[in-house]
Enzyme design. Structure first.
Site, short mmCIF file in Angstrom:
data_model
loop_
_atom_site.label_atom_id
_atom_site.label_comp_id
_atom_site.label_asym_id
_atom_site.label_seq_id
_atom_site.Cartn_x
_atom_site.Cartn_y
_atom_site.Cartn_z
N LYS A 1 -4.91 -67.33 -39.89
CA LYS A 1 -4.80 -65.22 -40.55
C LYS A 1 -6.07 -65.26 -41.57
CE LYS A 1 -0.13 -64.54 -43.20
NZ LYS A 1 1.06 -66.38 -42.05
N GLU B 1 -5.40 -60.33 -49.89
CA GLU B 1 -5.33 -59.14 -49.88
C GLU B 1 -5.70 -58.02 -50.09
OE1 GLU B 1 -4.43 -59.75 -44.38
OE2 GLU B 1 -2.72 -59.15 -46.38
N HIS C 1 10.93 -62.41 -47.33
CA HIS C 1 9.86 -62.36 -46.66
C HIS C 1 10.94 -62.52 -45.12
CE1 HIS C 1 6.70 -61.78 -49.78
NE2 HIS C 1 7.67 -63.21 -50.00
N ARG D 1 4.13 -65.20 -29.25
CA ARG D 1 5.19 -65.29 -28.70
C ARG D 1 6.25 -64.34 -28.35
NH1 ARG D 1 8.61 -65.04 -32.83
NH2 ARG D 1 7.90 -65.73 -34.79
#
Length: 629
Positions: A116, A200, A235, A292
């Site tokens: 990330k 973030e 999530h 993917r």
């Protein structure tokens, strides 16, 4: 060029790839663990090879075993599916080094987008909108704390190397920040072997919108529109749809171009998904790229009329993309829901068992499944066992078709989340297209209708148990005024409920309150009944004709393994004083971790396991006793 395709995966994704591979004339090759020897994906393939033991580490994550299987079976290409090694750069490179065509992106693209931190830096350089934050190499506690103060709250701490909620923390107050950073890094290290973090600015209650991209070896990169994946639990996506209900043509064009720019910036090839957070004001920010095919790719196929696996095979064979951006069109609306073997009433605990009845091939909607009647659902793999996909002329038609598909569904032998999914589809917020990522956190779906169906199923179970005593059929028009004990509860026979037709297994037509309905019934070896009605399935055990066990005063003193699994953390010791609700150990099963807590205050009298041990369902793991004064 290649003529044979080995799918380095299992379950519904392996079956999905084999379906298209057969249509295109490719020889299909399956790999399987010892636990999957009789799995449907093995039967679907032309040939198959065993790659090791039941645990993923011994089989589906074993790169060398898969390469050996490829050599033995004469495979020329490898499709990684999703999960397991699908986003493992070392696996992609190992396939290339072995002379196998890897049906996916280059290894360096997988490696870059697997971080990330590094991927965000590359996206910023490519002009792709990113959430303000910190993605630096300096991971010292001092620097991370200072950057958190600079960014401000609310703030998200994220594991750079992973997903699925591991290493993820929402910070609303900077008090206790150091503990949250330490915990997130530790969790990330344990889950992904990498404790690197990024910070973030938190986008509160956004939409989760992703863009399907495709690139070939000839310089073409296109997108096939967006999917909204905002309905999530812990999530994990629950329901996905395309197009996004909040995405305007202008947002689609801008987000699609940003996704194409992202793919170009890393020299991408094949299918990929660029994920964004979409704020209420229409601004959007890059989250990550999945290198993917996605679980939810069928909704894109339904609105575009394209077979994305066929696109993957063609691109891997060196062919150009079949359509230009201008030639890609969209029609109607599609939705997909994920059917899990899990007990929603027990905290969504994954379930194991044998599939006694399954009608997935007969539903009015598309079903991509991992199971057939007789399939064994083990604790070793993800509990997702099927996906239901519906396409309609508009969003509400697609939603209604999914509801109908759930009402038609028969899955018996284990508890599943069909009732929960039905509640989501019927929820007013979802039906209006207003669900954000906070939807399932803010509210649980309305269960009034589900509770009414459960009560009706219980009444039917009572009727069937009573009428089955000494009879070969359950049909009778004469009410029997009797009470029986059902699942430790005394229940009266409902006088207005009549079974009109049905044998001891299969479809039952019954009438209650002047309304006739059809249910599906299976007898289990435990002497109980599985009943499916209007999208719900429940198991009932009749106990009237056996002596009721006396209440066991020590029953609440034992912590029992709810399923087979591995003890990944033991948080107590013999002689320890514990309080009700304390976490005593963590059990990992079906790719999830489950905290087992103390049912009451007491002292740990006995430990029946140790950290790292494999346990079976119903094993006594911890026994408590009263504290001695």
């Amino acid at each position: 060029m290649f003529d044979s395709v080995l799918v380095a995966n299992r379950g519904e994704i392996a079956r999905r790839v084999f379906r298209t591979a057969r249509q295109k004339g490719y020889r299909s090759i399956a790999v399987y663990s010892e636990a999957d020897a009789m799995a449907p994906h093995v039967e679907d393939a032309d040939i198959a090879a065993c790659i090791g033991g039941a645990t993923p580490a011994d089989s589906y994550l074993n790169i060398e075993a898969i390469l050996i299987a490829a050599r033995k079976t004469g495979a020329q290409a490898v499709h990684p599916g999703y999960g397991f090694l699908a986003e493992n750069a070392k696996f992609a490179q190992a396939c290339a080094d072995a002379g196998l065509v890897f049906i996916g992106p280059p290894a360096d693209a997988i490696e870059l987008m697997g971080s990330k931190r590094l991927s965000k830096l590359r996206m910023i350089g490519a002009g792709v909108p990113c959430v303000p934050g910190y993605s630096g190499a300096d991971q010292s506690a001092v620097t991370l704390a200072a950057e958190a103060v600079r960014i401000g709250v609310p703030l998200m701490i994220k594991a750079s190397a992973g997903g699925g909620g591991r290493g993820l923390r929402l910070v609303k107050d900077l008090n206790g920040l150091e503990d949250k950073l330490t915990a997130a890094a530790s969790e990330a290290k344990n889950a992904f072997g990498n404790g690197e973090l990024i910070l973030e600015k938190a986008v509160i209650s956004p939409r989760h919108v992703e863009i399907q991209v495709f690139a070939d070896n000839h310089g073409s990169v296109v997108h096939l529109g967006e999917r909204d994946c905002s309905v999530q639990r812990r999530h994990q996506k629950v329901i996905e749809e395309a197009p996004g209900p909040s995405v305007t043509p202008d947002i689609r064009a801008a987000m699609g171009q940003a996704a194409v720019d992202a793919a170009r910036a890393i020299g991408y090839r094949g299918a990929g998904t660029v994920e964004f957070l979409l704020a209420e004001d229409g601004s959007f920010y890059f989250m990550e790229m999945n290198t993917r095919l996605q679980v939810e790719h069928p909704v894109t196929e339904e609105i575009t009329g394209q077979d994305l696996v066929a696109w993957q095979l063609d691109v891997a064979a060196g062919k150009p993309l079949p359509l230009t951006q201008e030639e890609i069109s969209f029609s109607g609306h599609a939705m997909e829901l994920r059917l899990y073997a899990e007990d929603t009433d027990a905290g969504f605990l994954p379930q194991t068992g044998t599939v006694l009845a399954w009608n997935g091939n007969d539903l009015s909607v598309r079903v991509d499944s991992a199971i057939e009647q007789g399939s064994e659902i083990s604790s070793y793999y993800d509990p997702m066992i099927a996906k239901l996909i519906a396409h309609g002329r508009d969003r509400d038609e697609a939603r209604r078709k999914l509801l109908r598909g759930l009402d038609e569904l028969v899955l018996q032998g284990l508890v599943h989340n069909g009732s929960f999914l039905k509640g989501v589809l019927q929820d007013g917020v979802f039906a209006a297209g207003n669900a954000t990522t906070a939807f399932l956190n803010d509210r649980e779906p309305d269960t009034v209708a589900a509770d009414a169906t459960r009560e009706l199923m219980r009444d039917l179970a009572v009727c069937l148990f009573v009428r089955s005593k000494g009879r070969s059929r359950w049909t009778s028009a004469t009410p029997l005024p009797v009470k029986i004990r059902l699942d430790d509860e005394e229940v009266s026979l409902r006088e207005d409920l009549r079974v009109l037709a049905g044998e001891d297994r299969g479809s039952i037509i019954f009438e209650a309150d002047g309304v006739s309905r059809s249910a599906f019934v299976s007898e289990a070896h435990e002497g109980g009944l599985w009943i499916s009605l209007e999208g719900q399935t429940q198991f009932f055990k009749e106990q009237s004709f056996s002596t009721k066990k006396e209440d066991n005063p020590g029953a609440s003193s034992s912590i029992i393994a709810p399923m087979p699994g591995a003890v990944v953390a033991l948080k107590t010791e013999q002689g320890a004083q514990v309080s009700r609700g304390d976490v005593l150990l963590v059990l990992e099963a079906m790719k999830m971790q489950h905290e087992l807590t103390a049912p009451r205050d007491g002292v740990v009298a006995e430990l029946g396991t140790q950290e790292g041990a494999q346990v079976n369902s119903r094993d006594v793991l911890v026994r408590l006793e009263d504290e001695i004064a």
